[in-house]
Design a protein around this motif. Structure first.
Motif, PDB file in Angstrom:
ATOM      1  N   LEU A   5      40.624  58.534  27.504  1.00 24.73           N
ATOM      2  CA  LEU A   5      42.007  58.965  27.654  1.00 24.73           C
ATOM      3  C   LEU A   5      42.723  58.143  28.723  1.00 24.73           C
ATOM      4  O   LEU A   5      43.886  57.760  28.545  1.00 24.73           O
ATOM      5  N   ASP A   6      42.031  57.837  29.813  1.00 18.27           N
ATOM      6  CA  ASP A   6      42.621  56.998  30.865  1.00 18.27           C
ATOM      7  C   ASP A   6      42.930  55.598  30.353  1.00 18.27           C
ATOM      8  O   ASP A   6      43.961  55.018  30.703  1.00 18.27           O
ATOM      9  N   ILE A   7      42.056  55.068  29.521  1.00 18.39           N
ATOM     10  CA  ILE A   7      42.303  53.734  28.944  1.00 18.39           C
ATOM     11  C   ILE A   7      43.489  53.778  27.996  1.00 18.39           C
ATOM     12  O   ILE A   7      44.352  52.904  28.020  1.00 18.39           O
ATOM     13  N   LEU A   8      43.565  54.798  27.174  1.00 14.54           N
ATOM     14  CA  LEU A   8      44.646  54.899  26.196  1.00 14.54           C
ATOM     15  C   LEU A   8      46.004  55.177  26.850  1.00 14.54           C
ATOM     16  O   LEU A   8      47.041  54.817  26.297  1.00 14.54           O
ATOM     17  N   THR A   9      46.012  55.812  27.999  1.00 19.42           N
ATOM     18  CA  THR A   9      47.267  56.083  28.694  1.00 19.42           C
ATOM     19  C   THR A   9      47.566  55.044  29.781  1.00 19.42           C
ATOM     20  O   THR A   9      48.478  55.232  30.573  1.00 19.42           O
ATOM     21  N   PHE A  10      46.780  53.984  29.843  1.00 16.71           N
ATOM     22  CA  PHE A  10      46.964  52.862  30.764  1.00 16.71           C
ATOM     23  C   PHE A  10      46.795  53.248  32.227  1.00 16.71           C
ATOM     24  O   PHE A  10      47.338  52.595  33.111  1.00 16.71           O
ATOM     25  N   LYS A  11      46.039  54.295  32.497  1.00 15.16           N
ATOM     26  CA  LYS A  11      45.708  54.622  33.884  1.00 15.16           C
ATOM     27  C   LYS A  11      44.585  53.725  34.382  1.00 15.16           C
ATOM     28  O   LYS A  11      44.494  53.432  35.561  1.00 15.16           O
ATOM     29  N   THR A  12      43.708  53.326  33.476  1.00 15.40           N
ATOM     30  CA  THR A  12      42.633  52.395  33.783  1.00 15.40           C
ATOM     31  C   THR A  12      42.950  51.073  33.106  1.00 15.40           C
ATOM     32  O   THR A  12      43.183  51.027  31.899  1.00 15.40           O
ATOM     33  N   MET A  13      42.961  50.006  33.876  1.00 16.57           N
ATOM     34  CA  MET A  13      43.266  48.692  33.324  1.00 16.57           C
ATOM     35  C   MET A  13      41.969  47.992  32.921  1.00 16.57           C
ATOM     36  O   MET A  13      41.024  47.950  33.707  1.00 16.57           O
ATOM     37  N   ILE A  14      41.938  47.478  31.725  1.00 15.08           N
ATOM     38  CA  ILE A  14      40.744  46.782  31.231  1.00 15.08           C
ATOM     39  C   ILE A  14      40.991  45.280  31.120  1.00 15.08           C
ATOM     40  O   ILE A  14      40.180  44.552  30.561  1.00 15.08           O
ATOM     41  N   SER A  15      42.082  44.828  31.676  1.00 17.96           N
ATOM     42  CA  SER A  15      42.492  43.437  31.499  1.00 17.96           C
ATOM     43  C   SER A  15      41.474  42.432  32.016  1.00 17.96           C
ATOM     44  O   SER A  15      41.177  41.446  31.338  1.00 17.96           O
ATOM     45  N   LYS A  16      40.927  42.647  33.219  1.00 20.35           N
ATOM     46  CA  LYS A  16      39.994  41.669  33.781  1.00 20.35           C
ATOM     47  C   LYS A  16      38.736  41.553  32.930  1.00 20.35           C
ATOM     48  O   LYS A  16      38.253  40.450  32.674  1.00 20.35           O
ATOM     49  N   ASP A  17      38.215  42.686  32.492  1.00 25.96           N
ATOM     50  CA  ASP A  17      37.021  42.650  31.649  1.00 25.96           C
ATOM     51  C   ASP A  17      37.299  41.960  30.318  1.00 25.96           C
ATOM     52  O   ASP A  17      36.505  41.149  29.852  1.00 25.96           O
ATOM     53  N   MET A  18      38.439  42.262  29.724  1.00 29.31           N
ATOM     54  CA  MET A  18      38.780  41.644  28.450  1.00 29.31           C
ATOM     55  C   MET A  18      39.052  40.149  28.614  1.00 29.31           C
ATOM     56  O   MET A  18      38.708  39.357  27.736  1.00 29.31           O
ATOM     57  N   PHE A  71      42.946  30.890  32.186  1.00 28.59           N
ATOM     58  CA  PHE A  71      42.316  32.168  32.509  1.00 28.59           C
ATOM     59  C   PHE A  71      42.237  32.394  34.012  1.00 28.59           C
ATOM     60  O   PHE A  71      42.337  33.537  34.466  1.00 28.59           O
ATOM     61  N   GLU A  72      42.062  31.348  34.796  1.00 27.41           N
ATOM     62  CA  GLU A  72      42.090  31.512  36.250  1.00 27.41           C
ATOM     63  C   GLU A  72      43.469  31.992  36.700  1.00 27.41           C
ATOM     64  O   GLU A  72      43.579  32.854  37.576  1.00 27.41           O
ATOM     65  N   PHE A  73      44.523  31.463  36.090  1.00 33.47           N
ATOM     66  CA  PHE A  73      45.870  31.899  36.420  1.00 33.47           C
ATOM     67  C   PHE A  73      46.059  33.370  36.057  1.00 33.47           C
ATOM     68  O   PHE A  73      46.619  34.145  36.843  1.00 33.47           O
ATOM     69  N   LEU A  74      45.612  33.762  34.886  1.00 31.95           N
ATOM     70  CA  LEU A  74      45.766  35.156  34.467  1.00 31.95           C
ATOM     71  C   LEU A  74      44.989  36.114  35.363  1.00 31.95           C
ATOM     72  O   LEU A  74      45.486  37.183  35.725  1.00 31.95           O
ATOM     73  N   ILE A  75      43.784  35.747  35.744  1.00 35.22           N
ATOM     74  CA  ILE A  75      42.987  36.600  36.631  1.00 35.22           C
ATOM     75  C   ILE A  75      43.625  36.667  38.011  1.00 35.22           C
ATOM     76  O   ILE A  75      43.685  37.746  38.629  1.00 35.22           O
ATOM     77  N   ALA A  76      44.134  35.560  38.506  1.00 40.68           N
ATOM     78  CA  ALA A  76      44.820  35.566  39.806  1.00 40.68           C
ATOM     79  C   ALA A  76      46.061  36.455  39.745  1.00 40.68           C
ATOM     80  O   ALA A  76      46.340  37.216  40.681  1.00 40.68           O
ATOM     81  N   PHE A  77      46.782  36.392  38.649  1.00 44.53           N
ATOM     82  CA  PHE A  77      47.950  37.252  38.473  1.00 44.53           C
ATOM     83  C   PHE A  77      47.553  38.720  38.526  1.00 44.53           C
ATOM     84  O   PHE A  77      48.220  39.537  39.170  1.00 44.53           O
ATOM     85  N   LEU A  78      46.462  39.080  37.880  1.00 39.81           N
ATOM     86  CA  LEU A  78      46.008  40.471  37.900  1.00 39.81           C
ATOM     87  C   LEU A  78      45.537  40.883  39.291  1.00 39.81           C
ATOM     88  O   LEU A  78      45.733  42.026  39.708  1.00 39.81           O
ATOM     89  N   GLN A  79      44.922  39.973  40.017  1.00 40.71           N
ATOM     90  CA  GLN A  79      44.498  40.295  41.384  1.00 40.71           C
ATOM     91  C   GLN A  79      45.701  40.490  42.293  1.00 40.71           C
ATOM     92  O   GLN A  79      45.698  41.370  43.164  1.00 40.71           O
ATOM     93  N   ILE A  80      46.742  39.713  42.113  1.00 48.38           N
ATOM     94  CA  ILE A  80      47.981  39.888  42.875  1.00 48.38           C
ATOM     95  C   ILE A  80      48.586  41.242  42.548  1.00 48.38           C
ATOM     96  O   ILE A  80      49.035  41.983  43.431  1.00 48.38           O
ATOM     97  N   ARG A  81      48.592  41.589  41.279  1.00 48.87           N
ATOM     98  CA  ARG A  81      49.126  42.887  40.854  1.00 48.87           C
ATOM     99  C   ARG A  81      48.348  44.024  41.505  1.00 48.87           C
ATOM    100  O   ARG A  81      48.926  44.971  42.006  1.00 48.87           O
ATOM    101  N   ASP A  82      47.020  43.920  41.486  1.00 47.79           N
ATOM    102  CA  ASP A  82      46.193  44.961  42.096  1.00 47.79           C
ATOM    103  C   ASP A  82      46.478  45.079  43.600  1.00 47.79           C
ATOM    104  O   ASP A  82      46.525  46.179  44.131  1.00 47.79           O
ATOM    105  N   ALA A  83      46.662  43.968  44.271  1.00 42.79           N
ATOM    106  CA  ALA A  83      46.933  43.996  45.708  1.00 42.79           C
ATOM    107  C   ALA A  83      48.292  44.629  46.006  1.00 42.79           C
ATOM    108  O   ALA A  83      48.445  45.339  47.000  1.00 42.79           O
ATOM    109  N   LEU A  84      49.263  44.382  45.137  1.00 39.04           N
ATOM    110  CA  LEU A  84      50.585  44.947  45.375  1.00 39.04           C
ATOM    111  C   LEU A  84      50.654  46.431  45.024  1.00 39.04           C
ATOM    112  O   LEU A  84      51.390  47.178  45.653  1.00 39.04           O
ATOM    113  N   VAL A  85      49.901  46.862  44.023  1.00 34.90           N
ATOM    114  CA  VAL A  85      49.914  48.262  43.612  1.00 34.90           C
ATOM    115  C   VAL A  85      49.224  49.134  44.629  1.00 34.90           C
ATOM    116  O   VAL A  85      49.666  50.246  44.929  1.00 34.90           O
ATOM    117  N   LEU A  86      48.139  48.645  45.210  1.00 37.47           N
ATOM    118  CA  LEU A  86      47.405  49.437  46.197  1.00 37.47           C
ATOM    119  C   LEU A  86      48.159  49.422  47.474  1.00 37.47           C
ATOM    120  O   LEU A  86      48.543  50.141  48.182  1.00 37.47           O
TER     121      LEU A  86
END
Length: 86
Positions: A5-18, A71-86
């Motif tokens: 349910l968390d994955i389907l409602t986007f509470k858990t992000m699976i982007s890095k794994d995918m 892919f390095e750019f995309l992962i870096a983008f997600l890490q920046i997002r995680d840092a800003l959200v927290l």
């Protein structure tokens, strides 16, 4: 059940794994695509085999570097997002 349910409602992000899964799938598939493309452009005859092989190697290295950088750019983008959200 809550995890799904968390994955389907986007509470858990699976982007890095995918991204990692798609990176390795692409790293395996890209050489085959390059080989088919090179083979279709240069109908190799006996005298053109070294030329086709060299073009394949050059395209392979170029595409793998671009694939990795994307892919390095995309992962870096997600890490920046995680840092800003927290």
């Amino acid at each position: 059940m809550q995890e799904i349910l968390d994955i389907l409602t986007f509470k858990t992000m699976i982007s890095k794994d995918m991204l990692l899964i798609f990176y390795y799938l692409g790293a395996i598939v890209v050489p085959f695509i390059i080989f088919l493309y090179t083979k279709s452009i240069y109908k190799p005859v006996q005298k053109n085999v070294p030329k086709v092989f060299m073009i394949f190697i050059a395209m392979f290295i170029f595409m793998e570097i671009l694939w990795r950088m994307m892919f390095e750019f995309l992962i870096a983008f997600l890490q920046i997002r995680d840092a800003l959200v927290l």
